[in-house]
Enzyme design. Sequence first.
Site, PDB file in Angstrom:
ATOM      1  N   GLY A   1      -7.656  -7.745   5.062  1.00  0.00           N
ATOM      2  CA  GLY A   1      -9.335  -7.417   6.276  1.00  0.00           C
ATOM      3  C   GLY A   1      -7.953  -8.364   7.522  1.00  0.00           C
TER       4      GLY A   1
ATOM      5  N   ARG B   1      -3.550   2.793   8.414  1.00  0.00           N
ATOM      6  CA  ARG B   1      -3.915   1.652   8.206  1.00  0.00           C
ATOM      7  C   ARG B   1      -3.086   0.857   8.088  1.00  0.00           C
ATOM      8  NH1 ARG B   1      -8.619   2.524   4.431  1.00  0.00           N
ATOM      9  NH2 ARG B   1      -9.341   4.514   4.313  1.00  0.00           N
TER      10      ARG B   1
ATOM     11  N   CYS C   1       7.776 -37.542  -5.456  1.00  0.00           N
ATOM     12  CA  CYS C   1       6.277 -38.050  -5.697  1.00  0.00           C
ATOM     13  C   CYS C   1       5.600 -37.855  -4.527  1.00  0.00           C
ATOM     14  CB  CYS C   1       6.208 -39.438  -6.048  1.00  0.00           C
ATOM     15  SG  CYS C   1       6.906 -40.145  -4.377  1.00  0.00           S
TER      16      CYS C   1
ATOM     17  N   LYS D   1       0.742  -1.335   0.622  1.00  0.00           N
ATOM     18  CA  LYS D   1       0.270  -0.016   0.182  1.00  0.00           C
ATOM     19  C   LYS D   1       0.778   1.191   0.193  1.00  0.00           C
ATOM     20  CE  LYS D   1      -3.880  -0.496   2.569  1.00  0.00           C
ATOM     21  NZ  LYS D   1      -4.907  -0.398   3.100  1.00  0.00           N
TER      22      LYS D   1
ATOM     23  N   MET E   1      -5.750  -7.177   8.936  1.00  0.00           N
ATOM     24  CA  MET E   1      -5.290  -6.122  10.319  1.00  0.00           C
ATOM     25  C   MET E   1      -5.852  -5.075  10.646  1.00  0.00           C
ATOM     26  SD  MET E   1      -0.819  -6.448   9.175  1.00  0.00           S
ATOM     27  CE  MET E   1      -1.091  -6.379   7.881  1.00  0.00           C
TER      28      MET E   1
ATOM     29  N   TYR F   1      11.727 -34.509 -12.796  1.00  0.00           N
ATOM     30  CA  TYR F   1      10.083 -34.371 -12.606  1.00  0.00           C
ATOM     31  C   TYR F   1       9.439 -34.217 -11.212  1.00  0.00           C
ATOM     32  CZ  TYR F   1       9.671 -39.070 -10.985  1.00  0.00           C
ATOM     33  OH  TYR F   1       9.914 -40.113 -11.017  1.00  0.00           O
TER      34      TYR F   1
ATOM     35  N   SER G   1      12.991 -40.885  -6.482  1.00  0.00           N
ATOM     36  CA  SER G   1      12.346 -40.215  -6.620  1.00  0.00           C
ATOM     37  C   SER G   1      12.509 -39.778  -5.385  1.00  0.00           C
ATOM     38  CB  SER G   1      10.394 -41.010  -6.971  1.00  0.00           C
ATOM     39  OG  SER G   1       9.702 -40.990  -6.359  1.00  0.00           O
TER      40      SER G   1
ATOM     41  N   HIS H   1     -16.117  -8.160   2.534  1.00  0.00           N
ATOM     42  CA  HIS H   1     -15.168  -8.929   2.954  1.00  0.00           C
ATOM     43  C   HIS H   1     -15.298 -10.423   2.484  1.00  0.00           C
ATOM     44  CE1 HIS H   1     -14.088 -12.308   6.014  1.00  0.00           C
ATOM     45  NE2 HIS H   1     -12.401 -10.705   5.908  1.00  0.00           N
TER      46      HIS H   1
ATOM     47  N   ARG I   1      -3.758  -1.471  -5.783  1.00  0.00           N
ATOM     48  CA  ARG I   1      -3.657  -2.385  -5.321  1.00  0.00           C
ATOM     49  C   ARG I   1      -3.642  -3.716  -7.009  1.00  0.00           C
ATOM     50  NH1 ARG I   1      -5.326  -4.298  -0.088  1.00  0.00           N
ATOM     51  NH2 ARG I   1      -8.383  -4.796  -1.353  1.00  0.00           N
TER      52      ARG I   1
END
Length: 874
Positions: free
Chosen positions: A101, A92, A829, A22, A103, A849, A762, A454, A336
Amino acid sequence: MTKYVYLFREANQTMRNLLGGKGANLAEMTNLGMPVPQGFTVSTEACTQYYKDGRRINEEIEKQILDALHETEKITGKTFGDNENPFLVSVRSGARTSMPGMMDTILNLGLNDVAVEGLAKVTGNPRFAYDSYRRFITMFSDVVMEIPKSNFDEIFDAKKESRGIEEDTDLTAEDLKEIVASFKVRYKELEGEDFPQDPKDQLINAVKAVFRSWDNPRANYYRRMNNIPYEWGTAVNVQAMVFGNMGETSGTGVAFTRNPATGEHKFFGEYLFNAQGEDVVAGVRTPKPISELEKDNPKVYKQFREISDKLEKHYKDMQDMEFTIERGELFILQTRNGKRTAQAALKIAIDMVEEGLLTEQEAILKVEPKALDALLHPTFDPEALKAAEVITQGLNASPGAATGRVAFTADRAAEMAKDGLPVILVREETTTEDIEGMAVSAGVLTSRGGMTSHAAVVARGMGTCCVAGAGEVKVNEAAKTFKVNGHSFKEGDYISLDGSTGKVYGGKVKTVEASVSGDFAKLMEWADKYRALKVRTNADNPRDAKVAYEFGAQGIGLCRTEHMFFESERIGPFRQMIVSKTPEERAEALNKILPMQKEDFVGLYKAMQGYPVTIRFLDPPLHEFLPHEDEEIKELAKEMGLNFDELKHTVESLKESNPMLGHRGVRLSITYPEIAKMQTTAVIQAALEVNKGGMNVVPEIMIPLVGEIKELKYIKEIVVATADELIKESGQKLEYSVGTMIEIPRAALLADEIATEAEFFSFGTNDLTQMTFGFSRDDAGTFLADYYDKKIFVADPFAHVDQRGVGKLMKMAVENGRATREGMKMGICGEHGGDPESVEFCHEIGLSYVSCSPFRVPIARLAAAHANIKNPRK
């Protein structure tokens, strides 16, 4: 001297880690010449220092805050606490990652008994001044002093009732003066002192409160859920107030440059006249669509559209903007990158490529892999919907379909979800306190609130189905019921939500499986173009394998053969094998299972259409396959023609104190080599059969739980002898490989030795994590909450690969294994194979992989593309 506080004009968007999202965006918009109310940001480093100093703001930080306040007073030409032209601010939070929402926020800070009169005088609007003061007292009391808002809501509602009015805006200035006086009396009753009148004390205490809110339960839960480090801290933004509650030429709202639910390239949002920001997001009043602003104030609407277009082009992403109109003048309070549904994320990314705003690679990075989860779940069956009864309709706040049992509180939803059945959280409106209940619910239904409430924003961020603002729903939380259009539902009753249409149905509605098509398919095509990691699936039956193949799996990385033995027609012969006294008896029992196991593998090979299939030999301890209660043992003894006492003795002898570290995996095959021989026969016979039909299956046989090379060598000799004999007898050619799971720390340490026998590795990171930490996955939940509370762990150590410990073992095993066997195929895996953060780590250490559950395959494909775009493999 460390600089802890920055004026907006001193910073820019590159300072996100220091100033939070922010603060960095407010600074950037200031640099772009946007109409931003000026102020300053107290950095995340100040938050960290606050906690180091025992939850206090030290003198140097306090001095820098007050100096920045003085500079901002000069910019605005107003003075804190002044009775002529008072300066008011909002306070804020603003972490580097958006935590909507989670904090705390305080508006109208700086008001006191003197300044409220000054505000009334300078604006000529006493009603507005006292409305702002009553809001400030409520928020300051709640956030800073931790006095529940209900203490003040009660007084406020009583005044409205005594006046016989419905809307807050119908209260007069005199009404609000009386309310403020009553609020101050209630404050003194509860705190034993007057409401604070020094604006500078108010400010310092408010900054402390926002820092403190970084450690509140909902923020901690949100961080665990999203793996946000506690050490980051939050910044605090102190910004000059502008007022949307100054009459009918003032207003406030939230807008998006595109529709966050659908991704449609159309300005989207809501606003309220004569209101402040919390009125919109809390759902207290029903807002108007942003399109109506063009009629209500064409000049402001045109200016806002120009600003929103400029911001979207600047950030190259859909923007979520908060704005206020003060007496006809537009101010942008923040921007944002907007939270969006998975469907919207895909459409926005692809549209922006077509519009020339993004490259394919940039577009891929705009879609969070875990967001795809929302697209991979069932939707309602069209035929079932024809018979379903629509009981009401609200706003289609977050798409998807959900059927579940009604729960009326977040705590109850969390409790009910433990039995594994779906829950729908039904509330008048959700609040930040409901985050945990929302996280475990299949869907959320609210009777109040709009598309930016919200419930809507948080549900979209979670990928949870949500219908908001269903005004006909009358919720009675105390009675645990809701009524709508003549229907009544109590806790535990089933309802169904369609978050894409906003329709609510009574009872269960049948669902259908998701598919990869349209924008989804296009993004997956791009992801496959840019990723280096292959993606396989964990599947134990042809049905799951087929789903995974359709989701883009490039093979099976883990077939858990023990799951096949639990089926009713197999468990008998398998139990017979367990209680057999001789190798011959065991072989006879296993021969009954062999044809069934072979057919399983035929089905898996066919489902994978020639992609590799890794089959793990039997892993769990044998006691898991036997009954433990006397009645069940008697029944089994009768079935098998055995003596009860003898069978009970066998069952007792197989029990282990710690089966996780017991007689399982490779150890079973060493004790009972007949198991390895039978499983090898099934694997090879199945491959020979399907290859006759024109496929080219290359089976991968994986031996689990190896910690010593001699274990693997012993079993591999049995596997190779059995396989080679079968291949020779068939007269066919068949390639196969034998490898191992790396799931014992010793195996990772001795990977160079083990690689002399193993042809692939693996990583079984579930067990590797358990053994490295010394935690049981089944039992750790009983004490991990204490670790979270005491900040020893930020998140569940089983949720992501522990890169510092487990990851170091993996990296060592990769390097040492390939030093022995160059180019060795290696995968993962465990459950981490579908976790985006863990996939990125697997890419970095050079795995071939990842393998994950079928419904996480697209998530892993996209995560692999993210990893390679951010850190390309050479």
